[in-house]
Every structure is written in C-alpha cells, then in structure tokens.
Design a protein around this motif. Structure first.
Motif, PDB file in Angstrom:
ATOM      1  N   GLY A 108      32.053  47.733  33.125  1.00 13.89           N
ATOM      2  CA  GLY A 108      33.074  47.083  33.930  1.00 13.89           C
ATOM      3  C   GLY A 108      32.768  45.634  34.202  1.00 13.89           C
ATOM      4  O   GLY A 108      31.627  45.182  34.093  1.00 13.89           O
ATOM      5  N   VAL A 109      33.812  44.895  34.541  1.00 17.70           N
ATOM      6  CA  VAL A 109      33.712  43.495  34.927  1.00 17.70           C
ATOM      7  C   VAL A 109      34.500  43.302  36.214  1.00 17.70           C
ATOM      8  O   VAL A 109      35.345  44.125  36.562  1.00 17.70           O
ATOM      9  CB  VAL A 109      34.284  42.544  33.841  1.00 17.70           C
ATOM     10  CG1 VAL A 109      33.477  42.620  32.560  1.00 17.70           C
ATOM     11  CG2 VAL A 109      35.760  42.799  33.576  1.00 17.70           C
ATOM     12  N   ILE A 110      34.203  42.214  36.894  1.00 15.86           N
ATOM     13  CA  ILE A 110      35.089  41.739  37.946  1.00 15.86           C
ATOM     14  C   ILE A 110      35.810  40.548  37.321  1.00 15.86           C
ATOM     15  O   ILE A 110      35.182  39.560  36.934  1.00 15.86           O
ATOM     16  CB  ILE A 110      34.336  41.293  39.210  1.00 15.86           C
ATOM     17  CG1 ILE A 110      33.567  42.445  39.841  1.00 15.86           C
ATOM     18  CG2 ILE A 110      35.302  40.655  40.207  1.00 15.86           C
ATOM     19  CD1 ILE A 110      34.378  43.421  40.636  1.00 15.86           C
ATOM     20  N   LEU A 111      37.108  40.674  37.168  1.00 13.70           N
ATOM     21  CA  LEU A 111      37.928  39.617  36.593  1.00 13.70           C
ATOM     22  C   LEU A 111      38.410  38.719  37.716  1.00 13.70           C
ATOM     23  O   LEU A 111      38.981  39.204  38.696  1.00 13.70           O
ATOM     24  CB  LEU A 111      39.134  40.226  35.868  1.00 13.70           C
ATOM     25  CG  LEU A 111      40.199  39.242  35.377  1.00 13.70           C
ATOM     26  CD1 LEU A 111      39.656  38.424  34.209  1.00 13.70           C
ATOM     27  CD2 LEU A 111      41.464  39.992  34.985  1.00 13.70           C
ATOM     28  N   THR A 112      38.169  37.432  37.595  1.00 17.40           N
ATOM     29  CA  THR A 112      38.748  36.463  38.521  1.00 17.40           C
ATOM     30  C   THR A 112      39.782  35.682  37.728  1.00 17.40           C
ATOM     31  O   THR A 112      39.439  34.917  36.824  1.00 17.40           O
ATOM     32  CB  THR A 112      37.690  35.523  39.127  1.00 17.40           C
ATOM     33  OG1 THR A 112      36.696  36.312  39.785  1.00 17.40           O
ATOM     34  CG2 THR A 112      38.320  34.569  40.137  1.00 17.40           C
TER      35      THR A 112
END
Length: 161
Positions: free
Chosen positions: A51-55
C-alpha cells in the motif's frame, strides 16, 4: 500453508458486499492513524497487500488529499512504478482520488517511509487490459468488484518523476 489459507480467507471476505459497505469507512481511517504514528513506515492494510498513501490535489478544491490505497508495485520497475486500482471496493461510483488524478496527475506517494513524487497516467486499451489481468492475478477480489458495477474500474500507473 497457514499464511496462504489466511490470504484466501481475507480475499473471500473482501469480495463480499458487506465488506464493500463497511471497509471504506474503517480501513482508510485505521491506515492513516497507523501511518502517522509510525512516521510513514507502516500501513495496517499492507499486511495483506502492498500500500501507499497517495497525496493528490483535490480536483475541485485544489487542496492536498491524503488517501491510503492498496497498490501493485510493478516488479520490472522495482520501486519506480505502481498500479492503483479505482475499485472503490466494488461500489457504484469512481473513488474521489481518481477524479483528483485525472485533474492533477502530479502527486506524491508515501512508499515504505519515503515520499516519492509521481505522475499518474490513466491506462486504456491494451495497456489497461494487460494491467487488469495482472491486478486480478495479484488480488482476485478485483474481479468480484468489477462484476458488481457497470462502470469500468479505472487503473492508473504512477511513475516516479
């Protein structure tokens, strides 16, 4: 063997309509909290899927929007590109983050504790078909999500800038 059985169970549960109703309200909030507490090193949902944190930049507001998302890292580009799937857990509408990337394709992902500037491209045609086959093999519940909706699930390739 027990791990494989656990993964199959999670895949089965995540394919259900109940999961699609509950998960969007619970999983992102937990992910954001754990990510913040661990200074970007841990995503709770990444125990099953990377997973990633998308900004991204809000399509209408222009404000930064942080969204925890499952992703499929592209093996041949190890840490240089990722596929994001706009499944919205098999719910009817496209998720807001996909509208944001369409309006503003320059974004950032937090990947394994590092903030990485990326450019997003909406996949189409044979490129999308190949990526769709890959993500279904990577996480089979995506097929169940697609079967519940009439819209074509959006796929984005994020590449390091």
């Amino acid at each position: 063997m027990a791990l494989a059985a656990g993964v199959r169970l999670v895949q089965k549960v995540s394919s259900t309509r109940l999961f699609a109703r509950v998960a969007p309200h619970v999983i992102p909030a937990l992910d954001r909290g754990v990510h913040r507490l661990t200074r970007g090193k841990v995503l709770l949902s990444a125990r099953m899927l990377p997973g990633v944190i998308l900004t991204s930049t809000g399509a209408r507001s222009g404000l930064p929007r942080r969204t925890p998302l499952a992703c499929m890292p592209e093996a041949e580009a190890a840490g240089r590109s990722w596929i994001l799937v706009g499944s919205n857990f098999g719910r009817t509408g496209h998720p807001a983050w996909t509208h944001n990337l369409l309006a503003h394709p320059e974004a950032t992902v937090s990947w394994k504790g590092h903030d990485i500037p990326v450019t997003a491209v909406l996949l189409a045609g044979e490129e999308r078909a190949a990526a769709w086959r890959a993500v279904r093999a990577f996480w089979p519940p995506y097929a169940a999500y697609q079967s519940r909706v009439e819209r074509e699930i959006r796929l984005f390739r994020l590449t390091r800038r």
